[in-house]
Scaffold this motif. Structure first.
Motif, mmCIF file in Angstrom:
data_model
loop_
_atom_site.group_PDB
_atom_site.id
_atom_site.type_symbol
_atom_site.label_atom_id
_atom_site.label_comp_id
_atom_site.label_asym_id
_atom_site.label_seq_id
_atom_site.Cartn_x
_atom_site.Cartn_y
_atom_site.Cartn_z
ATOM 1 N N ALA A 77 -1.118 -6.135 1.520
ATOM 2 C CA ALA A 77 -1.840 -5.314 1.916
ATOM 3 C C ALA A 77 -0.901 -3.655 1.415
ATOM 4 O O ALA A 77 -2.334 -2.581 1.524
ATOM 5 N N TYR A 100 -7.930 -6.240 2.757
ATOM 6 C CA TYR A 100 -7.784 -5.861 3.865
ATOM 7 C C TYR A 100 -8.231 -4.613 5.119
ATOM 8 O O TYR A 100 -8.544 -3.686 4.514
ATOM 9 N N VAL A 116 1.169 0.885 6.505
ATOM 10 C CA VAL A 116 0.138 -0.283 6.278
ATOM 11 C C VAL A 116 1.057 -1.105 7.114
ATOM 12 O O VAL A 116 0.738 -2.282 8.609
ATOM 13 N N CYS A 151 2.302 -10.876 10.581
ATOM 14 C CA CYS A 151 2.001 -10.140 9.355
ATOM 15 C C CYS A 151 2.935 -10.044 7.412
ATOM 16 O O CYS A 151 2.933 -10.080 6.607
ATOM 17 N N LEU A 169 -7.382 -3.174 9.131
ATOM 18 C CA LEU A 169 -5.680 -2.050 10.517
ATOM 19 C C LEU A 169 -7.205 -2.389 11.274
ATOM 20 O O LEU A 169 -7.736 -1.965 12.111
ATOM 21 N N MET A 195 -4.117 -0.944 0.100
ATOM 22 C CA MET A 195 -4.094 0.180 1.101
ATOM 23 C C MET A 195 -3.585 1.219 -0.212
ATOM 24 O O MET A 195 -4.254 2.607 -0.386
ATOM 25 N N PRO A 232 -2.002 -4.946 9.734
ATOM 26 C CA PRO A 232 -3.075 -5.229 8.517
ATOM 27 C C PRO A 232 -3.234 -6.438 8.928
ATOM 28 O O PRO A 232 -2.671 -7.292 8.771
#
Length: 298
Positions: free
Chosen positions: A217, A180, A235, A210, A182, A221, A256
Motif C-alpha cells: 500500500a 488501495y 499510509v 494491515c 484509506l 500511494m 489502508p
C-alpha cells in the motif's frame, strides 16, 4: 356567386405583396446578371494582362454577388424578421419541452469530460450512494450501498440517477484510488469510559490486520502521488481523537485497504477489539444480563 368572387379578390389582394417581392427579386437578379456581363466585357476588352484581367473578373463577380445578397436582405427583410421570430419561438418551445433531456445529455458530457467515475466505482451524489453498474447518455445505474453513509453493504436495490444531477451536484468517488484506499470509521465513547485503552487496542488490532499488505500500500500511494503530483499520505494505521461534544470522545480509526475489503476489515477490527475488552469505566463490568454492574470499592 358574389361571395365566391369576393373571396377570390381578397385572396389576390393578400398575395399581391408576395408577388411584388418576387418580381423585385427577379428584377434585381436580371440587373445583377446584366451588370456582370457588361463589366466582364469591359474588363476583357480594356485589360491586356491575363493575370490582372483574371483578378478584376473575380473581384467584380464577388462584388456583384455581395450586392445581390444585400439587395435580397433589403427586399425580404420584413419576411425574414417574421421567419426568424417564428424560428426563435419554436426553438424556445422545444428547449422548454426537452429541458430535462438536454440536461441529461450535458450531464453525460460533464461526467465524461471530467472522468468523474467509471463502471465499478463507488460514488455518492446527493443522497444516492452505491456502486456504478451501468451508464448511458441519459442515466447512470448504481447498486445501492447502505444504510447510511458509513455502511459498505449492498442493500440489493438499484438506483437510476438521471445524468442531469451531475451538472449541478458534486460527485464523491470513494474508489478514486484503484488498488488501495484509506478507509475511516468512528467509534464513540463517553468521557468516563476507558477510551485510552480503546485507542491502544484499536491501533494494535488495525496494525495487525494491515501488516500483510502495508508495504504494498505504501508503494502504491507513493506511485499515485508522483503520477498526480500530490503529497503522499501517511499510509500506516492511526487512531485520532475527536471531541464533538463535551460528554463524548470519538476515536477515528484510519487504515489502508483494498476498495472491496473495507467493510470486512472494519468488522474484523471491531470484533477483535470489543470481543476481548469492554472499555467500561474503572469499577464497572458487563453482567450476564448485559447491564452494567458496579463492584465494591472497599
Amino acid at each position: 356567386m358574389l361571395e365566391q368572387f369576393s373571396a377570390a379578390i381578397q385572396q389576390v389582394n393578400v398575395s399581391m405583396p408576395s408577388l411584388r417581392l418576387l418580381v423585385t427579386t427577379l428584377a434585381l437578379l436580371l440587373i445583377t446578371l446584366l451588370a456582370r456581363a457588361v463589366l466582364s466585357r469591359l474588363i476583357r476588352t480594356n485589360i491586356q494582362s491575363t493575370e490582372l484581367r483574371r483578378k478584376w473578373l473575380v473581384q467584380t463577380r464577388n462584388g456583384l454577388i455581395l450586392i445581390f445578397l444585400l439587395g435580397l436582405v433589403l427586399i425580404w427583410g420584413q419576411e425574414l424578421r417574421t421567419l426568424a421570430l417564428s424560428i426563435v419561438a419554436i426553438a424556445v418551445a422545444f428547449v422548454v419541452a426537452t429541458k430535462e433531456l438536454i440536461l441529461c445529455f450535458i450531464g453525460s458530457l460533464v461526467k465524461g469530460g471530467a472522468r468523474s467515475f467509471d463502471i465499478g466505482d463507488r460514488i455518492q451524489v446527493k443522497d444516492f450512494r452505491g456502486d456504478v453498474i451501468d451508464q448511458n447518455l441519459l442515466a447512470t445505474t448504481i447498486m445501492e450501498v447502505g444504510p447510511g453513509k458509513l455502511s459498505h453493504q449492498r442493500t440489493g436495490r438499484a438506483t437510476v440517477i438521471p445524468n442531469s444531477l451531475f451538472v449541478s451536484e458534486p460527485v464523491i468517488n470513494e474508489t478514486f484510488a484503484a488498488d488501495y484506499v484509506l478507509h475511516v470509521f468512528t467509534v464513540p465513547f463517553r468521557r468516563e469510559d476507558n477510551w485510552q485503552l480503546a485507542q491502544q487496542v484499536l491501533l494494535q488490532v488495525a496494525r495487525a490486520q494491515c501488516e500483510p499488505y502495508l508495504e504494498s500500500a505504501r508503494k502504491y500511494m507513493r506511485r499515485l502521488g508522483e503520477r498526480r503530483g500530490l503529497e503522499v499520505p501517511v499510509v500506516d494505521p492511526r487512531v485520532s481523537i475527536q471531541v464533538p461534544v463535551a460528554e463524548e470522545i470519538h476515536l477515528v480509526v484510519r487504515f489502508p485497504c483494498r476498495p472491496g475489503q473495507r467493510s470486512a476489515i472494519e468488522q474484523s477490527i471491531l470484533w477483535e477489539a470489543f470481543g476481548n475488552n469492554d472499555f467500561l469505566p474503572t469499577g464497572k463490568s458487563i453482567g450476564k444480563t448485559g447491564e452494567s454492574v458496579t463492584h465494591s470499592m472497599e
